[in-house]
Motif scaffolding. Structure first.
Motif, PDB file in Angstrom:
ATOM      1  N   UNK A  72     127.892  13.451 -77.262  1.00 17.25           N
ATOM      2  CA  UNK A  72     128.029  12.581 -76.091  1.00 17.25           C
ATOM      3  C   UNK A  72     129.112  11.533 -76.282  1.00 17.25           C
ATOM      4  N   UNK A  73     129.873  11.287 -75.226  1.00 21.74           N
ATOM      5  CA  UNK A  73     130.810  10.164 -75.148  1.00 21.74           C
ATOM      6  C   UNK A  73     130.702   9.619 -73.731  1.00 21.74           C
ATOM      7  N   UNK A  74     130.317   8.377 -73.606  1.00 26.12           N
ATOM      8  CA  UNK A  74     130.022   7.793 -72.308  1.00 26.12           C
ATOM      9  C   UNK A  74     131.229   7.496 -71.446  1.00 26.12           C
ATOM     10  N   UNK A  75     130.975   6.964 -70.254  1.00 27.36           N
ATOM     11  CA  UNK A  75     132.039   6.614 -69.323  1.00 27.36           C
ATOM     12  C   UNK A  75     133.031   5.623 -69.924  1.00 27.36           C
ATOM     13  N   UNK A  76     134.309   5.841 -69.636  1.00 28.30           N
ATOM     14  CA  UNK A  76     135.377   4.922 -70.057  1.00 28.30           C
ATOM     15  C   UNK A  76     136.621   5.240 -69.239  1.00 28.30           C
ATOM     16  N   UNK A  77     136.556   5.016 -67.919  1.00 30.27           N
ATOM     17  CA  UNK A  77     137.708   5.355 -67.086  1.00 30.27           C
ATOM     18  C   UNK A  77     138.832   4.337 -67.261  1.00 30.27           C
ATOM     19  N   UNK A  78     140.041   4.708 -66.845  1.00 31.99           N
ATOM     20  CA  UNK A  78     141.121   3.719 -66.855  1.00 31.99           C
ATOM     21  C   UNK A  78     140.808   2.588 -65.873  1.00 31.99           C
ATOM     22  N   UNK A  79     141.491   1.481 -66.027  1.00 30.93           N
ATOM     23  CA  UNK A  79     141.333   0.362 -65.102  1.00 30.93           C
ATOM     24  C   UNK A  79     141.593   0.845 -63.681  1.00 30.93           C
ATOM     25  N   UNK A  80     140.825   0.322 -62.738  1.00 33.27           N
ATOM     26  CA  UNK A  80     141.041   0.687 -61.336  1.00 33.27           C
ATOM     27  C   UNK A  80     139.765   1.134 -60.664  1.00 33.27           C
ATOM     28  N   UNK A  81     139.914   2.110 -59.793  1.00 31.92           N
ATOM     29  CA  UNK A  81     138.799   2.604 -58.988  1.00 31.92           C
ATOM     30  C   UNK A  81     137.704   3.194 -59.886  1.00 31.92           C
ATOM     31  N   UNK A  82     136.426   2.896 -59.592  1.00 29.56           N
ATOM     32  CA  UNK A  82     135.330   3.499 -60.368  1.00 29.56           C
ATOM     33  C   UNK A  82     135.343   5.029 -60.273  1.00 29.56           C
ATOM     34  N   UNK A  83     134.894   5.657 -61.330  1.00 28.25           N
ATOM     35  CA  UNK A  83     134.784   7.114 -61.375  1.00 28.25           C
ATOM     36  C   UNK A  83     133.326   7.533 -61.205  1.00 28.25           C
ATOM     37  N   UNK A  84     133.127   8.763 -60.754  1.00 23.31           N
ATOM     38  CA  UNK A  84     131.790   9.359 -60.656  1.00 23.31           C
ATOM     39  C   UNK A  84     131.529  10.189 -61.906  1.00 23.31           C
ATOM     40  N   UNK A  85     130.297  10.153 -62.372  1.00 22.98           N
ATOM     41  CA  UNK A  85     129.879  10.940 -63.533  1.00 22.98           C
ATOM     42  C   UNK A  85     128.732  11.821 -63.071  1.00 22.98           C
ATOM     43  N   UNK A  86     128.984  13.131 -63.057  1.00 22.54           N
ATOM     44  CA  UNK A  86     128.004  14.087 -62.555  1.00 22.54           C
ATOM     45  C   UNK A  86     127.198  14.615 -63.739  1.00 22.54           C
ATOM     46  N   UNK A  87     125.922  14.295 -63.747  1.00 17.11           N
ATOM     47  CA  UNK A  87     125.003  14.734 -64.791  1.00 17.11           C
ATOM     48  C   UNK A  87     124.246  15.929 -64.212  1.00 17.11           C
ATOM     49  N   UNK A  88     124.350  17.070 -64.873  1.00 17.75           N
ATOM     50  CA  UNK A  88     123.719  18.287 -64.366  1.00 17.75           C
ATOM     51  C   UNK A  88     122.838  18.896 -65.444  1.00 17.75           C
ATOM     52  N   UNK A  89     121.636  19.269 -65.063  1.00 20.24           N
ATOM     53  CA  UNK A  89     120.779  20.088 -65.928  1.00 20.24           C
ATOM     54  C   UNK A  89     120.740  21.474 -65.306  1.00 20.24           C
ATOM     55  N   UNK A  90     120.888  22.476 -66.153  1.00 26.65           N
ATOM     56  CA  UNK A  90     120.869  23.871 -65.717  1.00 26.65           C
ATOM     57  C   UNK A  90     119.654  24.571 -66.302  1.00 26.65           C
ATOM     58  N   UNK A  91     118.942  25.315 -65.476  1.00 27.27           N
ATOM     59  CA  UNK A  91     117.918  26.247 -65.937  1.00 27.27           C
ATOM     60  C   UNK A  91     118.640  27.575 -66.144  1.00 27.27           C
ATOM     61  N   UNK A  92     118.514  28.148 -67.335  1.00 28.30           N
ATOM     62  CA  UNK A  92     119.287  29.334 -67.687  1.00 28.30           C
ATOM     63  C   UNK A  92     118.397  30.558 -67.876  1.00 28.30           C
ATOM     64  N   UNK A  93     118.946  31.735 -67.578  1.00 23.77           N
ATOM     65  CA  UNK A  93     118.198  32.982 -67.727  1.00 23.77           C
ATOM     66  C   UNK A  93     118.365  33.597 -69.106  1.00 23.77           C
ATOM     67  N   UNK A  94     118.967  32.872 -70.026  1.00 22.90           N
ATOM     68  CA  UNK A  94     119.155  33.355 -71.397  1.00 22.90           C
ATOM     69  C   UNK A  94     118.926  32.212 -72.370  1.00 22.90           C
ATOM     70  N   UNK A  95     118.424  32.540 -73.550  1.00 25.91           N
ATOM     71  CA  UNK A  95     118.263  31.538 -74.604  1.00 25.91           C
ATOM     72  C   UNK A  95     119.402  31.623 -75.608  1.00 25.91           C
ATOM     73  N   UNK A  96     120.234  32.671 -75.504  1.00 21.21           N
ATOM     74  CA  UNK A  96     121.337  32.860 -76.448  1.00 21.21           C
ATOM     75  C   UNK A  96     122.658  32.892 -75.695  1.00 21.21           C
ATOM     76  N   UNK A  97     123.368  31.778 -75.728  1.00 19.94           N
ATOM     77  CA  UNK A  97     124.647  31.702 -75.021  1.00 19.94           C
ATOM     78  C   UNK A  97     125.843  31.966 -75.925  1.00 19.94           C
ATOM     79  N   UNK A  98     125.600  32.296 -77.167  1.00 15.77           N
ATOM     80  CA  UNK A  98     126.693  32.570 -78.118  1.00 15.77           C
ATOM     81  C   UNK A  98     127.625  31.378 -78.265  1.00 15.77           C
ATOM     82  N   UNK A  99     127.065  30.192 -78.221  1.00 19.44           N
ATOM     83  CA  UNK A  99     127.858  28.977 -78.379  1.00 19.44           C
ATOM     84  C   UNK A  99     127.576  28.351 -79.733  1.00 19.44           C
ATOM     85  N   UNK A 100     128.614  27.784 -80.311  1.00 16.92           N
ATOM     86  CA  UNK A 100     128.468  27.094 -81.595  1.00 16.92           C
ATOM     87  C   UNK A 100     128.745  25.610 -81.397  1.00 16.92           C
ATOM     88  N   UNK A 101     128.143  24.805 -82.254  1.00 15.65           N
ATOM     89  CA  UNK A 101     128.437  23.372 -82.297  1.00 15.65           C
ATOM     90  C   UNK A 101     129.951  23.197 -82.370  1.00 15.65           C
TER      91      UNK A 101
END
Length: 175
Positions: free
Chosen positions: A119-148
């Protein structure tokens, strides 16, 4: 008439939406300083938010969570992607990323666009605020073949190809 009652109940249960809540943030409001990045010009707590999700599809095999800033220049900015959250886990505590909680449950985190694992939190450049979209996904697989430490875009691709449903919260932050 009695035989119709279970059918009516099933329809009500099926229409309950998959939702995401947090005790750390309020939807469509400013992100608290505890979640803000803590490097460069940003001086926050850099704690990943507490998240809870409800009413996932019955055939969910695992969950994933992402935080993306669509207002960043270019293609946007990935702040967090985590996958491999077991289907039995329906909430993450505050600071799940840095505390070791995610490793204990067997989840893996991407390398975000700050070139940091986790995780790395919000840190936009100076100026207009940014939106941060937090999404949780329900997945049909437990093995996504992803590594740290794999790039966030790789996580996004694998998550989207196995997503059954998703729920979102949006927060803002500006300097």
């Amino acid at each position: 008439m009695v035989s119709n009652a279970p059918h009516a109940v099933a329809e009500v249960v099926a229409s309950v939406p998959f939702t995401l809540t947090s005790s750390d943030i309020v939807a469509d409001q400013r992100a608290p300083l505890s979640l803000v990045f803590d490097q460069n010009d940003c001086k926050g707590g850099n704690r990943s938010p507490q998240l809870s999700w409800h009413n996932a599809p019955a055939n969910t095999q695992s969950f994933a969570v992402t935080i993306f800033d669509p207002d960043a220049p270019g293609r946007g900015w990935w702040h967090w992607a985590v996958a491999g959250i077991p289907a039995s886990v329906v909430k993450l505590p505050s600071n799940a990323s840095a505390s070791g909680f995610l490793r204990k449950i067997g989840a893996v985190e991407s390398r975000n666009d700050f070139d940091i694992d986790g995780y790395a939190g919000p840190c936009p450049p100076q100026g207009k605020p940014h939106r941060y979209i937090i999404t949780v996904y329900a997945l049909k697989s437990a093995d996504l073949r992803l590594r740290q430490s794999s790039p966030s875009l790789m996580f996004e691709h694998e998550i989207r190809t196995t997503a059954l449903s998703s729920a979102q919260l949006v927060v803002t932050y500006g300097r």
